[in-house]
Design an enzyme around this catalytic site. Sequence first.
Site, mmCIF file in Angstrom:
data_model
loop_
_atom_site.group_PDB
_atom_site.id
_atom_site.type_symbol
_atom_site.label_atom_id
_atom_site.label_comp_id
_atom_site.label_asym_id
_atom_site.label_seq_id
_atom_site.Cartn_x
_atom_site.Cartn_y
_atom_site.Cartn_z
ATOM 1 N N ASP A 68 -8.412 -7.272 -8.848
ATOM 2 C CA ASP A 68 -9.363 -6.166 -8.791
ATOM 3 C C ASP A 68 -8.666 -4.829 -8.555
ATOM 4 O O ASP A 68 -9.086 -3.796 -9.081
ATOM 5 C CB ASP A 68 -10.391 -6.419 -7.690
ATOM 6 C CG ASP A 68 -11.394 -7.501 -8.063
ATOM 7 O OD1 ASP A 68 -11.395 -7.924 -9.241
ATOM 8 O OD2 ASP A 68 -12.176 -7.920 -7.189
ATOM 9 N N GLY A 69 -7.590 -4.843 -7.764
ATOM 10 C CA GLY A 69 -6.869 -3.601 -7.497
ATOM 11 C C GLY A 69 -6.268 -3.009 -8.759
ATOM 12 O O GLY A 69 -6.280 -1.783 -8.954
ATOM 13 N N ARG A 153 -9.324 6.229 18.322
ATOM 14 C CA ARG A 153 -10.273 7.248 18.750
ATOM 15 C C ARG A 153 -11.204 7.562 17.588
ATOM 16 O O ARG A 153 -10.779 7.654 16.441
ATOM 17 C CB ARG A 153 -9.529 8.514 19.201
ATOM 18 C CG ARG A 153 -10.445 9.587 19.769
ATOM 19 C CD ARG A 153 -9.639 10.615 20.564
ATOM 20 N NE ARG A 153 -8.727 11.388 19.734
ATOM 21 C CZ ARG A 153 -9.073 12.502 19.078
ATOM 22 N NH1 ARG A 153 -10.315 12.948 19.142
ATOM 23 N NH2 ARG A 153 -8.176 13.159 18.362
#
Length: 285
Positions: A68-69, A153
């Site tokens: 698919d890539g 974060r």
Amino acid sequence: MRRIAVIAKPQKDELASLLPELLAWLHGHGYDPVIDDIAATYTSEARIVPRADLPNENPELVIVLGGDGTLLAAARVFAKTGVPILSVNLGSLGFLTEVPLGDLYRHLEGWAQNCCNIEQRAMLHCELRRDGHQVCEYEALNDVVVSKGAIARMGDFRIDLDGALVAAFRADGVIISTPTGSTAYSLAANGPILAPNVDALIVTPVCPHLLTLRPLVVQGNADLKLKVAGIPDQTYLTVDGQEAIALCVGDEIHCRKSVYTVKLVRLGSTGFFDVLRAKLKWGER
């Protein structure tokens, strides 16, 4: 002479024997094959053209040998040409590259006899704007993603739809995907599955710090704006999981349905939900 372009996945041992065989078939059926620089690592029996320059060769068909890539990369290279793509699965899952290797020549015979179907898949147009100026633009088949790097974060984001505020929130990232991309990263982030012919886009927050913020399906002609209000270092905009650019606070990502589509060659009537059941075990207990 009718021209066909061949794009290959790197480091696939089976291509060392497959590519010479394929090129011999194409030559024998009156085609002029051109191969990309990656395919050239397996054979030199055709003219070699850098992948980015293949559209200038005006092929009538692109054969993608990989997973698919590889198809996603080929789709972006040929996005503005309208050239159909025949994708052959040499990868692991192969959700998009659904043609098995054993059916390659049957599909090529079908193409030569004008017996194939063309399935059109919508693409996503994305523009990155910084300080009011466009930095770059992309066409994506699956999705565009804003995601953070190594620092654990969250970022601060704001989403606007057609100029109206949808939500301001904190999250690890945001995925904006096409119906085709609904079975990729968005699905892993609890986004909905959309059939490929649905005229819509999906906005999927990644780990939002709000219990009430859920993935959103919007109309296909929507003008989406994702503003990066606050982010940790090493936050990136990624296109189809393959191209990335670092983001800055205040950047805006504008997304809308692309004017271009990807044309996938199909032989037979394998449906989207047939592939869902076969590849993702959809509905199994």
